[in-house]
Design a protein around this motif. Structure first.
Motif, PDB file in Angstrom:
ATOM      1  N   LYS A   1      28.513 -22.700 -26.656  1.00  0.00           N
ATOM      2  CA  LYS A   1      27.215 -23.307 -26.392  1.00  0.00           C
ATOM      3  C   LYS A   1      27.392 -24.699 -25.782  1.00  0.00           C
ATOM      4  O   LYS A   1      28.283 -25.453 -26.156  1.00  0.00           O
ATOM      5  N   VAL A   2      26.505 -25.009 -24.835  1.00  0.00           N
ATOM      6  CA  VAL A   2      26.427 -26.337 -24.220  1.00  0.00           C
ATOM      7  C   VAL A   2      25.054 -26.908 -24.541  1.00  0.00           C
ATOM      8  O   VAL A   2      24.039 -26.217 -24.397  1.00  0.00           O
ATOM      9  N   ILE A   3      25.011 -28.162 -24.972  1.00  0.00           N
ATOM     10  CA  ILE A   3      23.734 -28.821 -25.255  1.00  0.00           C
ATOM     11  C   ILE A   3      23.620 -30.082 -24.407  1.00  0.00           C
ATOM     12  O   ILE A   3      24.592 -30.840 -24.257  1.00  0.00           O
TER      13      ILE A   3
ATOM     14  N   THR B   1      15.071 -24.173 -23.711  1.00  0.00           N
ATOM     15  CA  THR B   1      14.608 -25.553 -23.858  1.00  0.00           C
ATOM     16  C   THR B   1      13.830 -25.718 -25.158  1.00  0.00           C
ATOM     17  O   THR B   1      13.003 -24.878 -25.512  1.00  0.00           O
ATOM     18  N   PHE B   2      14.120 -26.821 -25.877  1.00  0.00           N
ATOM     19  CA  PHE B   2      13.414 -27.179 -27.105  1.00  0.00           C
ATOM     20  C   PHE B   2      12.764 -28.541 -26.887  1.00  0.00           C
ATOM     21  O   PHE B   2      13.458 -29.538 -26.664  1.00  0.00           O
ATOM     22  N   GLN B   3      11.445 -28.593 -26.945  1.00  0.00           N
ATOM     23  CA  GLN B   3      10.710 -29.828 -26.667  1.00  0.00           C
ATOM     24  C   GLN B   3      10.049 -30.377 -27.928  1.00  0.00           C
ATOM     25  O   GLN B   3       9.901 -29.686 -28.941  1.00  0.00           O
TER      26      GLN B   3
ATOM     27  N   ASN C   1      33.918 -28.949 -37.234  1.00  0.00           N
ATOM     28  CA  ASN C   1      33.271 -27.988 -38.131  1.00  0.00           C
ATOM     29  C   ASN C   1      32.067 -27.309 -37.477  1.00  0.00           C
ATOM     30  O   ASN C   1      31.024 -27.125 -38.106  1.00  0.00           O
ATOM     31  N   GLU C   2      32.214 -26.979 -36.201  1.00  0.00           N
ATOM     32  CA  GLU C   2      31.175 -26.284 -35.435  1.00  0.00           C
ATOM     33  C   GLU C   2      29.847 -27.045 -35.433  1.00  0.00           C
ATOM     34  O   GLU C   2      28.769 -26.465 -35.462  1.00  0.00           O
TER      35      GLU C   2
ATOM     36  N   ALA D   1      25.264 -23.395 -35.081  1.00  0.00           N
ATOM     37  CA  ALA D   1      24.732 -22.116 -35.563  1.00  0.00           C
ATOM     38  C   ALA D   1      23.237 -22.207 -35.826  1.00  0.00           C
ATOM     39  O   ALA D   1      22.450 -21.375 -35.358  1.00  0.00           O
ATOM     40  N   GLY D   2      22.819 -23.244 -36.557  1.00  0.00           N
ATOM     41  CA  GLY D   2      21.400 -23.417 -36.871  1.00  0.00           C
ATOM     42  C   GLY D   2      20.581 -23.995 -35.742  1.00  0.00           C
ATOM     43  O   GLY D   2      19.346 -23.948 -35.774  1.00  0.00           O
ATOM     44  N   GLU D   3      21.264 -24.579 -34.746  1.00  0.00           N
ATOM     45  CA  GLU D   3      20.619 -25.178 -33.570  1.00  0.00           C
ATOM     46  C   GLU D   3      19.564 -26.198 -33.978  1.00  0.00           C
ATOM     47  O   GLU D   3      18.414 -26.149 -33.544  1.00  0.00           O
ATOM     48  N   GLU D   4      19.992 -27.143 -34.821  1.00  0.00           N
ATOM     49  CA  GLU D   4      19.085 -28.196 -35.266  1.00  0.00           C
ATOM     50  C   GLU D   4      19.866 -29.464 -35.570  1.00  0.00           C
ATOM     51  O   GLU D   4      21.055 -29.419 -35.888  1.00  0.00           O
ATOM     52  N   PHE D   5      19.165 -30.607 -35.442  1.00  0.00           N
ATOM     53  CA  PHE D   5      19.757 -31.895 -35.774  1.00  0.00           C
ATOM     54  C   PHE D   5      19.692 -32.129 -37.276  1.00  0.00           C
ATOM     55  O   PHE D   5      18.749 -31.719 -37.948  1.00  0.00           O
TER      56      PHE D   5
END
Length: 391
Positions: A174-176, A204-206, A221-222, A250-254
């Motif tokens: 994954k690239v962010i 996209t997450f806005q 640690n991923e 994995a969770g795609e969250e801050f």
């Protein structure tokens, strides 16, 4: 080995490599080959079709990767320098102060303007690059396999922060990339675009909660990690508060990690940055010369996520930086097993020896430009998913 030529190949899209049935003798051969350098394996792959098939097999690629990541394979760790041209340095050579540091020039298979390029991250032998005009590339410096990612339509200009890593829960890279935007009410928010290699597309997450991040996220640690800090001008830059923000792949969250050491709240410093070494996070503070004769202080989180494990390991005196013409334009790359600290600055690379309190030059830069640098391992992992075909 002749029997391998007639075996029908199958694809393993999650791995980026070929997958085929194994026979008993393969296990022994694969175990031997997994211990060899990538350079040797690439030569052996040209011997015949059956060797090409075997060395491209997912079982060998994964086993070789595990050994490289654990440091079992000799000379598998490298340091990439984004100078002009790109250079690669053996990590082991940096450890030996008496040895000659071999520098290898790397050639990108795609035309990129190096002084307009950023290193997004490194993972499992793949390096993600970003050209300022907007293009992203995944590149294996050993095999030279390269993938140009589709454009990110939301970010017309350079993103503020970025990162690259692997999500083992779905076996995908994954690239962010992220930046700041405003909500309808006028409040600052964060927008990110997330690319997954399997899908070959961005999402996209806005209107996410605002985080003030900048530059490359450190992978551990991923999860990707940045230091977020607030500062105020008081005749000098003064950091008021700081915290570590992570992005779980994995969770795609801050998430906000545990606070930094309470010691930092009592210090006067003008900036703080983050890095990784031997599976640990470290931060380094740039102290203000009016309040301290220590230019840089380095702290390591010895147990991931535990505040009490923060340990101060190195203080670098200000007087040592006078020959380097400025401490602020400097990045810590890694902390070697010997305890030396490798740094990049405007004239190249240097290594600091805390025991002798001395600097030594590692690489001189031909241009007055702060080079980016990142550690990577030599592997056979390929990003070129769409080029696979049944054989």
């Amino acid at each position: 080995m002749a029997g391998l030529q007639n075996r029908r190949q199958k694809l393993d899209p999650s791995a980026g490599v070929f997958k085929r049935p194994l026979i008993d003798s393969d296990d022994i051969i694969i175990d031997i080959l997994s211990r060899l350098p990538v350079k040797s394996l690439l030569r052996f792959r040209c011997v015949c079709k059956s060797w090409h098939t075997l060395i491209s097999d997912s079982h060998l690629v994964r086993k070789h990767l595990r050994r490289a990541v654990r440091g079992v394979n000799a000379n598998s760790s490298k340091l990439l320098i984004s100078n002009s041209p790109l250079y690669s340095i053996d990590y082991e050579a940096l450890e030996d102060v008496n040895s000659f540091v071999a520098i290898k020039e790397l050639h990108l298979p795609v035309p990129l303007v190096l002084d307009r390029m950023s290193i997004v991250g490194s993972c499992n032998g793949l390096i993600c690059l970003h050209e300022n005009k907007g293009d992203f590339f995944l590149w294996n410096p050993c095999t030279r396999d390269t993938l140009k990612l589709p454009g990110v339509t939301y970010f017309p200009s350079s993103p503020l922060f970025y990162g690259f890593g692997y999500d083992s829960t779905i076996e995908d890279y994954k690239v962010i990339v992220g930046g700041t935007s405003s909500s309808e009410s006028g409040l600052l928010t964060t927008t990110i675009a997330l690319f997954t290699l399997k899908s070959g597309s961005w999402r996209t997450f806005q209107d996410l909660n605002y985080v003030k991040l900048n530059g490359q996220g450190c992978l551990l640690n991923e999860a990707l990690h940045w230091v977020e800090f607030e500062w105020r001008w008081e005749g000098y830059f003064n950091v008021l508060s700081s915290r570590i923000i992570s992005f779980d792949l994995a969770g795609e969250e801050f998430q906000e990690m545990v606070p930094l050491s309470s010691y930092l709240s009592d210090q006067k410093y003008i900036s703080i940055r983050i890095g990784t070494t031997t599976n640990c996070l470290f931060v380094y503070m740039f102290n203000h010369s009016n309040f301290s004769d220590i230019a840089i202080t380095i702290w390591v989180m010895k147990e991931y996520g535990v505040k009490e494990s923060w340990t101060k390991i190195i203080d670098i005196p200000s007087e040592l930086f006078r020959p380097l013409q400025g401490v602020f334009f400097l990045n810590l790359i890694c902390i070697l097993e010997s305890g030396e600290v490798c740094m990049s600055y405007s004239s190249g690379l240097v290594s600091y020896n805390p025991k002798e309190n001395t600097f030594r030059s590692v690489l001189s830069s031909p241009v007055i430009l702060l080079p980016e640098a990142i550690m990577y391992v030599e592997t056979l992992v390929s990003p070129v998913v769409e080029s696979w075909a049944d054989i």
